[in-house]
Design a protein around this motif. Structure first.
Motif, PDB file in Angstrom:
ATOM      1  N   SER A  27       0.833  -1.201   0.000  1.00  0.00           N
ATOM      2  CA  SER A  27       0.000   0.000   0.000  1.00  0.00           C
ATOM      3  C   SER A  27       0.867   1.249   0.000  1.00  0.00           C
ATOM      4  O   SER A  27       0.618   2.214  -0.744  1.00  0.00           O
ATOM      5  N   ARG A  28       1.916   1.244   0.814  1.00  0.00           N
ATOM      6  CA  ARG A  28       2.819   2.394   0.890  1.00  0.00           C
ATOM      7  C   ARG A  28       3.610   2.570  -0.399  1.00  0.00           C
ATOM      8  O   ARG A  28       3.847   3.690  -0.856  1.00  0.00           O
ATOM      9  N   SER A  61       3.447   5.956  -2.688  1.00  0.00           N
ATOM     10  CA  SER A  61       4.616   6.810  -2.901  1.00  0.00           C
ATOM     11  C   SER A  61       5.183   6.700  -4.316  1.00  0.00           C
ATOM     12  O   SER A  61       6.190   7.335  -4.629  1.00  0.00           O
ATOM     13  N   ALA A  62       4.531   5.914  -5.159  1.00  0.00           N
ATOM     14  CA  ALA A  62       5.040   5.732  -6.523  1.00  0.00           C
ATOM     15  C   ALA A  62       4.946   7.035  -7.311  1.00  0.00           C
ATOM     16  O   ALA A  62       3.925   7.724  -7.269  1.00  0.00           O
ATOM     17  N   PRO A  63       6.017   7.420  -8.031  1.00  0.00           N
ATOM     18  CA  PRO A  63       5.972   8.647  -8.842  1.00  0.00           C
ATOM     19  C   PRO A  63       4.984   8.518  -9.999  1.00  0.00           C
ATOM     20  O   PRO A  63       4.642   7.400 -10.407  1.00  0.00           O
ATOM     21  N   PHE A  78       2.916  -1.007 -11.622  1.00  0.00           N
ATOM     22  CA  PHE A  78       1.974  -0.556 -10.606  1.00  0.00           C
ATOM     23  C   PHE A  78       0.830  -1.558 -10.469  1.00  0.00           C
ATOM     24  O   PHE A  78       0.391  -1.870  -9.353  1.00  0.00           O
ATOM     25  N   PHE A  79       0.357  -2.077 -11.601  1.00  0.00           N
ATOM     26  CA  PHE A  79      -0.727  -3.045 -11.591  1.00  0.00           C
ATOM     27  C   PHE A  79      -0.311  -4.327 -10.877  1.00  0.00           C
ATOM     28  O   PHE A  79      -1.101  -4.927 -10.142  1.00  0.00           O
ATOM     29  N   ARG A  80       0.923  -4.762 -11.091  1.00  0.00           N
ATOM     30  CA  ARG A  80       1.405  -5.971 -10.406  1.00  0.00           C
ATOM     31  C   ARG A  80       1.406  -5.771  -8.895  1.00  0.00           C
ATOM     32  O   ARG A  80       1.054  -6.689  -8.148  1.00  0.00           O
ATOM     33  N   THR A  83      -7.158   9.458 -12.900  1.00  0.00           N
ATOM     34  CA  THR A  83      -8.151  10.367 -12.317  1.00  0.00           C
ATOM     35  C   THR A  83      -8.793   9.783 -11.064  1.00  0.00           C
ATOM     36  O   THR A  83      -9.269  10.507 -10.205  1.00  0.00           O
ATOM     37  N   GLY A  84      -8.791   8.442 -10.932  1.00  0.00           N
ATOM     38  CA  GLY A  84      -9.383   7.832  -9.752  1.00  0.00           C
ATOM     39  C   GLY A  84      -8.361   7.224  -8.812  1.00  0.00           C
ATOM     40  O   GLY A  84      -8.722   6.534  -7.863  1.00  0.00           O
ATOM     41  N   ARG A  85      -7.060   7.514  -9.074  1.00  0.00           N
ATOM     42  CA  ARG A  85      -6.014   6.835  -8.312  1.00  0.00           C
ATOM     43  C   ARG A  85      -5.987   7.267  -6.851  1.00  0.00           C
ATOM     44  O   ARG A  85      -5.748   6.452  -5.967  1.00  0.00           O
ATOM     45  N   ASP A  86      -6.202   8.560  -6.580  1.00  0.00           N
ATOM     46  CA  ASP A  86      -6.171   9.019  -5.184  1.00  0.00           C
ATOM     47  C   ASP A  86      -7.211   8.291  -4.346  1.00  0.00           C
ATOM     48  O   ASP A  86      -6.943   7.883  -3.209  1.00  0.00           O
TER      49      ASP A  86
END
Length: 236
Positions: free
Chosen positions: A126-127, A131-133, A141-143, A184-187
């Motif tokens: 999760s962290r 914190s991913a740029p 990221f999907f993995r 757009t929905g990542r946050d």
């Protein structure tokens, strides 16, 4: 050398790493191309051309396509010619609703059965995602995202649940990838991951189940938004 001696020596050397077959390697490559949209939804799969491009015979390619058919990424028509699956939004929504129920149940069980190390792994994932740029590879990221969910399901310690989830989740790889990469929905998605992690650390099964179910409901919304964006781009 006694049986006990050679057995101990072999254990010390460690397990032999299993090698993937040509079919499995081909399936991995094609799966990535489908997820990234290089093989677009609905398009025919040219077996001869793909086999030549991959440098393999058509036999392992056909085996690879059967793997992807089982995952729901490739479908066959009446003539048995393969094409990339293009499920409707209604079909995806129904499957994601079921997956949400499975993951909610898994979250509840994981709160009771997960080891501290498993919970810590979920928190670390999760962290890492949080914190991913912005320029992080979407597939990487999907993995991380899928490992987050799969760790919780494994930690439930329920074999039928694990097997059912694996089969259904495989059929939703492309849809979940689309949801995962929608910035757009990542946050909102990352906030939900954090909620799940907090509930898991507290071993609060009710809250963990609720957050996971809501998280999968958000995926349906993200997929609908992503498909609308893709349709607009195709019109240009």
């Amino acid at each position: 050398m006694s049986a006990a001696s050679w057995a101990s020596e072999l254990r010390a050397l460690g397990a032999i790493s299993p090698r993937k077959s040509l079919a499995e390697e081909a399936a991995d490559t094609l799966r990535e191309f489908i997820l990234l949209g290089k093989l677009k939804a609905g398009m025919p799969v040219p077996e001869r051309d793909l086999a030549e491009a991959l440098g393999i015979s058509r036999t392992p390619l056909k085996e690879a396509l059967r793997i992807l058919e089982h995952e729901g990424l490739v479908v066959y028509g009446p003539t048995r010619r393969p094409r990339v699956a293009d499920p409707s939004l209604e079909e995806l929504a129904q499957n994601l609703a079921l997956l949400g129920a499975l993951e909610a149940f898994a979250g509840e069980l994981a709160c009771a059965n997960a080891t501290d190390d498993e919970i810590q792994h979920v928190v670390q994932l999760s962290r890492k995602m949080g914190s991913a740029p912005p320029d992080t590879d979407p597939l990487e990221f999907f993995r991380w995202d899928m490992e987050f969910h799969q760790t919780i399901v494994r930690a439930a310690r329920n074999t039928p649940l694990l097997e059912t989830h694996k089969t259904l989740n495989a059929r939703l790889w492309r849809a979940r990838f689309i949801s995962s990469k929608l910035r757009t929905g990542r946050d909102s998605t990352l906030g939900q991951h954090e909620d799940v992690s907090v509930a898991l650390q507290a071993r609060n099964g009710k809250d963990c189940a609720q957050h996971l179910r809501r998280h999968l409901e958000t995926a349906i919304t993200n997929i609908a938004a992503a498909q609308a964006i893709l349709q607009e781009e195709e019109k240009k």
